[in-house]
Design an enzyme around this catalytic site. Structure first.
Site, short mmCIF file in Angstrom:
data_model
loop_
_atom_site.label_atom_id
_atom_site.label_comp_id
_atom_site.label_asym_id
_atom_site.label_seq_id
_atom_site.Cartn_x
_atom_site.Cartn_y
_atom_site.Cartn_z
N GLU A 172 -3.95 1.05 -6.13
CA GLU A 172 -3.01 0.05 -6.61
C GLU A 172 -2.90 0.20 -8.12
O GLU A 172 -3.80 0.74 -8.77
CB GLU A 172 -3.46 -1.37 -6.25
CG GLU A 172 -3.36 -1.72 -4.77
CD GLU A 172 -1.93 -1.76 -4.24
OE1 GLU A 172 -0.99 -1.50 -5.02
OE2 GLU A 172 -1.76 -2.03 -3.03
N CYS A 184 0.87 -1.17 0.00
CA CYS A 184 0.00 0.00 0.00
C CYS A 184 0.91 1.22 0.00
O CYS A 184 1.58 1.50 0.99
CB CYS A 184 -0.90 0.00 1.23
SG CYS A 184 -1.90 1.51 1.37
#
Length: 238
Positions: free
Chosen positions: A113, A2
């Protein structure tokens, strides 16, 4: 991993959402492109430093993303410790002590992402609750003292293996804590939280392609999380 997320809710909404008992009254602007080394909101439980206090109190604080262990020579290591793998928390020297007593929740509207495309570019996706709710990303926090005696509080996001369709975008995803487990996760008196480490669940999450403007950390605004189909571009992958 992340490496970017969005956290645009205001302080008062977070105080209510996370049932905070002690407000530091520190405030940061809504951020749609949270990047490592930025200041972020963190929910934690700590025993107040007052005589007779024994019970941890839930607090909302502003800390820096990128964990700096207490033994670090300088804070630059934080840029390399933005994530902590769930599978090795109890073993890694950088995270072991924090996992035992300094766990936190990092509020997020969703996270980004990137997925490779046939033309070798990487398409950003914004992954968020379909109902617009808040994600309580599992985190660890740590205190580091600089040579001048000033304290720096930093954090890392815990990641786990991505499941279902999210794994097609990236094989790792933030571990999130369900509301029923917030109290135990935050309680510093629970020194073995291994039972609270749970695999990621894609239930209730949607992944939508967004503008590549998010690639530049200087860009920041609600347009970064708008799905591309809103502007006539291709529909979401899932």
């Amino acid at each position: 991993m992340c490496g970017r997320y969005a956290s645009a809710r205001n302080r008062h909404d977070l105080l209510e959402e996370f049932e905070v008992e002690l407000d530091s009254e520190e405030e940061i602007e809504p951020d749609y492109n949270v990047a490592p080394t930025k200041d972020v909101y963190a929910v934690m439980s700590r025993v107040p430093k007052v005589e007779g206090a024994t019970q941890p109190v839930r607090q909302l604080r502003v800390i820096r993303w990128g964990l700096v262990p207490s033994w670090a020579k300088d804070p630059s290591i934080g840029s390399r410790l933005i994530n902590a793998r769930m599978e090795t928390l109890a073993d890694k020297p950088a995270f072991r002590k924090a996992f035992a007593s300094r766990r936190c929740l990092l509020p997020a509207d969703g996270y980004f992402e990137w997925m490779p495309t046939p033309d070798k570019k990487k398409q950003p996706y914004f992954i968020h609750p379909a109902d617009g709710g808040v994600l309580a990303m599992a985190g660890l926090y740590e205190f580091w003292k600089d040579p001048d005696g000033e304290w720096l509080c930093t954090c890392t996001v815990i990641t786990t293996a991505a499941e279902d369709h999210l794994g097609e975008i990236h094989d790792r995803t933030p571990m999130c804590i369900e509301k029923d487990h917030w109290t135990d996760w935050l309680d510093p008196r629970i020194t073995d939280a291994s039972e609270l480490l749970v695999p990621a669940s894609a239930a209730g999450l949607v992944a939508e392609p967004v503008s590549m403007a998010v690639n530049n950390v200087r860009n920041n605004g609600p347009e970064l999380i708008h799905p591309l189909q809103d502007t006539g571009d291709p529909s979401p992958l899932f």
